[in-house]
Design an enzyme around this catalytic site. Structure first.
Site, PDB file in Angstrom:
ATOM      1  N   LYS A  69     -18.828   4.562 -15.085  1.00 13.99           N
ATOM      2  CA  LYS A  69     -19.193   5.196 -16.258  1.00 13.99           C
ATOM      3  C   LYS A  69     -19.172   6.485 -16.251  1.00 13.99           C
ATOM      4  CE  LYS A  69     -22.691   4.078 -19.883  1.00 13.99           C
ATOM      5  NZ  LYS A  69     -24.024   3.378 -20.140  1.00 13.99           N
ATOM      6  N   SER A 122     -24.096   0.722 -24.275  1.00 15.62           N
ATOM      7  CA  SER A 122     -23.492   1.951 -24.204  1.00 15.62           C
ATOM      8  C   SER A 122     -22.350   1.986 -23.173  1.00 15.62           C
ATOM      9  CB  SER A 122     -24.321   3.249 -23.979  1.00 15.62           C
ATOM     10  OG  SER A 122     -24.923   3.027 -22.561  1.00 15.62           O
ATOM     11  N   GLY A 139     -30.218  -2.689 -22.479  1.00 16.45           N
ATOM     12  CA  GLY A 139     -28.993  -3.249 -23.016  1.00 16.45           C
ATOM     13  C   GLY A 139     -27.551  -2.792 -22.787  1.00 16.45           C
ATOM     14  N   SER A 140     -27.436  -1.813 -22.222  1.00 14.24           N
ATOM     15  CA  SER A 140     -26.219  -0.894 -21.980  1.00 14.24           C
ATOM     16  C   SER A 140     -25.259  -1.651 -21.120  1.00 14.24           C
ATOM     17  CB  SER A 140     -26.319   0.584 -21.618  1.00 14.24           C
ATOM     18  OG  SER A 140     -26.938   1.262 -22.905  1.00 14.24           O
TER      19      SER A 140
END
Ligand SMILES: *[C@@H]1O[C@H](CO)[C@@H](O)[C@H](O)[C@H]1NC(C)=O
Ligand SMILES: *[C@@H]1O[C@H](CO)[C@@H](O)[C@H](O)[C@H]1NC(C)=O
Ligand SMILES: *[C@@H]1O[C@H](CO)[C@@H](O)[C@H](O)[C@H]1NC(C)=O
Ligand SMILES: *[C@@H]1O[C@H](CO)[C@@H](O)[C@H](O)[C@H]1NC(C)=O
Ligand SMILES: *[C@@H]1O[C@H](CO)[C@@H](O)[C@H](O)[C@H]1NC(C)=O
Ligand SMILES: CC(=O)N[C@H]1CO[C@H](CO)[C@@H](O)[C@@H]1O
Length: 585
Positions: free
Chosen positions: A110, A191, A214-215
């Site tokens: 990421k 994300s 939650g990403s």
């Protein structure tokens, strides 16, 4: 699993089986793994058997990225040194030196995980374009030590979705808008949006994401892959652009549970630059996660089910596609020998009294301090940004950052409304209350009280409860929205719901219970194999066979990918039961 025993000769390309004889008994039989499906074992075996090299793999993945990226924007930068690194790892393999199970495998990370090479680390912001870090982040260093090739940087929701209250998942000024591949103009969730799409479509062996709440698990769910969010402190946040030291964690997003286990094994561990890693039990020894991958791991387990959470989020009704998929999963878990235990989270008994801003205040206060600490480590800082205030100023005055269409509402609350950081006494008070919601009032409390192995929830409603407890969660594909599902679009025209949207099941555990979660997730995955029951709408066509031994991959004329066109569900559950998943969900 792809068989490497039967090999085909195609055109100028000759492949050898282990015995040295070229054989092709069945045109349908593929020697080379389909890159959309290939597991780490498939890829490592192919490399080991000399069917292809890491250089071939890098070429194939780059060609696949180039095929889909103009539309899906999953990847922001490709490592300009990837081919050279691959060649060096091929030479090592040739010389009998294998660093580990990731040797020569291209992996994306990421775009908030820094590398000390020619790639940028921007969290999707132009404010950090050209900025340099003093060394690789700990996670990048561990990946390289395990022999992985860092192939490039995956796009993300800018600032890990910590800037606007009216932005979109997967958009960043530096990388454009990520789209998912299961619906037209699909909201990819976030994300770690680029990681979700890239792992699913086979743009790399896997991807490393980050999660605050939650990403990892949410984009893993929406892109039909496995996402593992580790306990806070298991993976170092050194030189990762932060939101919150109390909630940030780094973890794998992969096509299978086993692949996720290989990767977490490689990146977890003690790091003097992130003292939260000092809380890893057993003096930092990481269990052998692979040894917990047992098809029978669900047998005799107790899994908690907080129905009050399903109620609060409106998916308890079996007519809701996610509720329905969840209830079908119950049966699979029960058949596998698990006992489902009713275990409501007491802190949420009266949702009216729950302060949903509490978490935001903690994250805001951490962000002010933690972001400044990250920026202070930069060795080159072309935009001269040192604080959140500087970043906001840059963002508001740089047209490509699309302000005010995408506002800075989260930062405005942190800087203007709150005006304090995590050194303030108000922060400590909030943090303690937050931890109690994850502790006795939530996940950790029910695990202890009911002697549970884990808690299960649909992934859509799971992340908060693991976040509150700084505890781990893993999401595994559980189903798809049915063919008659309503199509829902957001105000910017992205599709957030529709037929075929993937749904995940999350297992949430106590702190540092990763090994157990891997076992549970693996047993569920092996029995259901949901991922393989549906193809995305968009798939790159370049395969290894177009690239092997060439300076540039040939353009695929048609998909020769028999593996994806012939999907057969293999599992322990009766076919009719699986029909429910495949057709209706
Ligand atoms: C990193 O950003 C700089 C500055 O914009 C750019 O010149 C360079 O090409 C980028 N690196 C990669 C690998 O894309
Ligand atoms: C890490 O170090 C900071 C500063 O020295 C300290 O306040 C904090 O309690 C430490 N955290 C852990 C988990 O050891
Ligand atoms: C758990 O919550 C559900 C939904 O709010 C409720 O119907 C049920 O009675 C609760 N169970 C227990 C044991 O309190
Ligand atoms: C955090 O707040 C303290 C007290 O107001 C202040 O001295 C410090 O500079 C702040 N730190 C950052 C990074 O803003
Ligand atoms: C986002 O919010 C800002 C105000 O904070 C507003 O000016 C802008 O128009 C909004 N964008 C959209 C697309 O609604
Ligand atoms: C590798 C790649 O395709 N990068 C693209 C990411 O998105 C930005 C903005 O849309 C493009 O400029 C890059 O070329």
């Amino acid at each position: 699993m792809v068989s490497f025993r039967k090999l085909c000769v195609r055109g100028a390309l000759t492949l050898w089986s282990l015995s040295g004889a070229a054989v092709c008994q069945d045109e349908e039989e593929r020697a080379l793994p389909s890159l959309r499906d290939a597991s780490i074992d498939d890829l490592s075996q192919g490399l080991e058997q000399g069917l292809f090299t890491s250089v071939d793999l890098v070429r194939a993945y780059v060609a696949r990225i180039e095929e889909v990226n103009p539309e899906l924007r999953a990847v922001t930068e490709i490592n300009p040194d990837a081919l050279e690194i691959a060649a060096a790892l091929d030479a090592e393999r040739e010389a009998g030196k294998i660093q580990g199970p990731l040797h020569g495998l291209p992996i994306l990370i990421k775009n908030n995980i820094a590398t000390a090479d020619r790639m940028n680390n921007t969290a999707g912001s132009l404010a950090l374009k050209g900025a340099k870090v003093p060394r690789d982040s700990f996670v990048a260093k561990k990946l390289r030590e395990a022999g992985a090739i860092i192939l490039g940087k995956a796009n993300l929701s800018q600032w890990a979705n910590f800037r606007s209250d009216n932005g979109t998942n997967g958009w960043s000024a530096d990388g454009g808008q990520v789209l998912g591949a299961y619906l037209e103009a699909q909201d990819p969730s976030g994300s770690s949006s680029g990681c979700g799409v890239a792992s699913d479509l086979g743009l790399a062996a896997a991807c490393i994401g980050t999660e605050t709440d939650g990403s990892i698990i949410s984009p893993s769910q929406r892109n039909n892959i496995v996402g593992f969010k580790p306990t806070i402190g298991l993976t170092s946040r050194d030189l990762v652009i932060p939101i919150s030291e109390h909630q940030d964690t780094i973890g794998p997003m992969a096509r299978t549970v086993k692949d996720a286990a290989y990767i977490l094994q490689a990146i977890a561990g003690l790091d003097k630059n992130d003292n939260y890693t000092s809380s890893i039990p057993d003096d930092g020894a990481i269990p052998d996660y692979l040894s917990f991958l047992d098809k029978g791991a669900l047998s005799g387990t107790r899994l908690g089910m907080p129905s009050n959470i399903l109620e609060i989020f409106g998916i308890a009704n079996p007519d809701h596609p996610e509720g329905k998929a969840f209830y079908v999963a119950f049966d699979v878990l029960r058949i596998a020998g698990a006992t489902i235990v009713s275990s409501n989270f007491s802190a949420f008994e009266d949702p009216e009294t729950f302060d949903f801003d509490l978490e935001s205040r903690v994250l805001n206060a951490d962000f002010v301090t933690n972001l400044a600490a990250y920026l202070s480590q930069l060795t080159e800082n072309p935009a001269d940004v040192h604080s959140l205030a500087d970043i906001r100023e840059f963002t508001r005055s740089t047209p490509a950052e699309e302000y005010p269409d995408r506002n800075t509402a989260i930062w405005d609350v942190a800087l203007d409304e709150m005006g304090y950081n995590n050194t303030d006494p108000r922060f400590q008070e909030d943090l303690e209350l937050l931890r109690s919601y994850g502790g006795e009032g939530g996940l950790l409390g029910v695990i202890e009280e009911h002697e549970l192995d884990a808690v299960i929830l649909p992934t859509s409603v799971a992340s908060l409860f693991a976040a509150l407890a700084a505890a781990p969660a893993v999401s595994v594909p559980m189903g798809f929205y049915p063919e008659d599902a309503e199509v829902v679009k957001n105000e910017r025209g992205m599709t957030t719901q529709g037929p075929g949207l993937p749904i995940g099941l999350s297992f949430l555990g106590s702190r540092f219970s990763e090994a157990k979660l891997f076992g549970l997730a693996y047993a569920y995955e092996q029995r259901t194999n949901i991922r393989s029951t549906r193809d995305p709408l968009i798939l790159p066509k370049t395969e290894l066979e177009h690239c092997i031994g060439r300076d540039a991959c040939e353009k695929p004329r048609r998909s020769r990918n028999c593996a994806t066109s012939k999907r057969i569900v293999k599992n322990d559950v009766s076919a009719s039961q699986l029909g429910i998943f495949a057709k209706e969900l």
